[in-house]
Scaffold this motif. Sequence first.
Motif, PDB file in Angstrom:
ATOM      1  N   LEU A 221      -8.863  -0.456  -5.130  1.00  0.00           N
ATOM      2  CA  LEU A 221      -7.863   0.243  -5.937  1.00  0.00           C
ATOM      3  C   LEU A 221      -7.234  -0.653  -6.998  1.00  0.00           C
ATOM      4  O   LEU A 221      -6.672  -0.153  -7.975  1.00  0.00           O
ATOM      5  CB  LEU A 221      -6.753   0.796  -5.035  1.00  0.00           C
ATOM      6  CG  LEU A 221      -6.964   2.180  -4.446  1.00  0.00           C
ATOM      7  CD1 LEU A 221      -5.775   2.571  -3.574  1.00  0.00           C
ATOM      8  CD2 LEU A 221      -7.182   3.234  -5.528  1.00  0.00           C
ATOM      9  N   ALA A 222      -7.294  -1.966  -6.809  1.00  0.00           N
ATOM     10  CA  ALA A 222      -6.738  -2.920  -7.776  1.00  0.00           C
ATOM     11  C   ALA A 222      -5.288  -2.575  -8.132  1.00  0.00           C
ATOM     12  O   ALA A 222      -4.927  -2.434  -9.298  1.00  0.00           O
ATOM     13  CB  ALA A 222      -7.604  -2.981  -9.037  1.00  0.00           C
ATOM     14  N   LEU A 223      -4.448  -2.441  -7.118  1.00  0.00           N
ATOM     15  CA  LEU A 223      -3.044  -2.088  -7.336  1.00  0.00           C
ATOM     16  C   LEU A 223      -2.282  -3.214  -8.023  1.00  0.00           C
ATOM     17  O   LEU A 223      -2.570  -4.393  -7.820  1.00  0.00           O
ATOM     18  CB  LEU A 223      -2.378  -1.763  -5.993  1.00  0.00           C
ATOM     19  CG  LEU A 223      -2.913  -0.551  -5.252  1.00  0.00           C
ATOM     20  CD1 LEU A 223      -2.310  -0.479  -3.853  1.00  0.00           C
ATOM     21  CD2 LEU A 223      -2.618   0.723  -6.034  1.00  0.00           C
ATOM     22  N   GLU A 224      -1.308  -2.822  -8.822  1.00  0.00           N
ATOM     23  CA  GLU A 224      -0.433  -3.778  -9.488  1.00  0.00           C
ATOM     24  C   GLU A 224       1.003  -3.572  -9.019  1.00  0.00           C
ATOM     25  O   GLU A 224       1.368  -2.496  -8.529  1.00  0.00           O
ATOM     26  CB  GLU A 224      -0.544  -3.631 -11.003  1.00  0.00           C
ATOM     27  CG  GLU A 224      -1.959  -3.911 -11.518  1.00  0.00           C
ATOM     28  CD  GLU A 224      -2.067  -3.759 -13.026  1.00  0.00           C
ATOM     29  OE1 GLU A 224      -1.039  -3.467 -13.678  1.00  0.00           O
ATOM     30  OE2 GLU A 224      -3.185  -3.931 -13.547  1.00  0.00           O
ATOM     31  N   ALA A 225       1.812  -4.604  -9.191  1.00  0.00           N
ATOM     32  CA  ALA A 225       3.159  -4.610  -8.619  1.00  0.00           C
ATOM     33  C   ALA A 225       4.079  -3.539  -9.207  1.00  0.00           C
ATOM     34  O   ALA A 225       5.052  -3.144  -8.564  1.00  0.00           O
ATOM     35  CB  ALA A 225       3.788  -5.995  -8.799  1.00  0.00           C
TER      36      ALA A 225
END
Length: 361
Positions: free
Chosen positions: A164-168
């Motif tokens: 998913l390559a989630l970001e903060a």
Amino acid sequence: MMQAAVYRGVDDVRIEQVETPEIAAGEVLLRVEACGICGTDLKKIHTGSHSAPRVFGHETAGTVIAVGEGVTAFAPGDRAMVFHHIPCGHCYYCRKKTFAQCPVYKKVGVTAAYEPSGGGFAQYVRVMDWIVERGLVRVPDGIPFEQAAFIEPVNTCLKAIKNLALEADETVLVIGQGPIGIILAALAARTGAKVLTSDLYAERHAVAAGYGLSHPIDAAREDVVARAHAETEGRGVDAAIVAVAGDPLIKVAMNATRCGGRVLLFAQTQHGDAPIDPAAICMDEKALIGSYSASVEIQDEGAALVFEGYRNGFDLTGLISHRFALADAVEAIDLASHPVADSMKIFILPQQQPGSEAGKR
């Protein structure tokens, strides 16, 4: 001879005596101390997707009892967790890092009896040579076997979160707060993203709260899509994870996700004809992705997360609601197949005495 829960056909599991497996050169005999019941085990039992007889169970940790000729990395008495699938490392799919599609990965390298199928629902398992080389993980002293047995499911969840390559600065919705949903949500929260969790049961939200998940959505009373938009200034979440094997929830996830967002299917392991709005993918630029099984590439990272987490706020044994002796495995499988509000992860402990089921937390 040893005891095993033998799959004999659709919805037919029996406690039987089978021969304790013999090992060959390069192999290991593992005494099973703990084995979690996974949804994929249940799917195979209830759909008849696999021929009988077999012994399922693949979330396995135990004690090395014997080693075959040439095995030097392990010795009798060592504590270990075992992956039942390990890829070849050099085929087209391995080069593309799609390890679960590797032909060797699709072979099962751990068995109690009959066609290799994991075998963790038995007293002992034979670990084949290619698994010993790359898929047998040493468990440190002080780490319970139950915690170690979570290494395989944690790996599958960690792989999904990385996909998913989630970001903060993002918000993610996790639909379903069973044990896997909670692990997915907890790992998503480690990225710094805001995590919304949806479930029908308050009891499951209470367990999730113990893992730092503080944005519950009561799906029995609230509109999940409306709440997802309300939490994101009307946009919708940046990513949604479907952690429940219910195809209607795919539409919920798609509607809850913003234009340009991502929807990840984790629990949809049955082929079918789920309705998908093509314009949501094309015109709204929403990405629909999947993640299945474990990744050898993150094996060390996942194991370290489980080991270090036991002492640092990621004690996964808190997800276990029921423990059963092997003699009571049929009852354990039935409970896991018909979850209720207060049932979470179900474990079979083959060395435990019958009738000593520990009940709820």
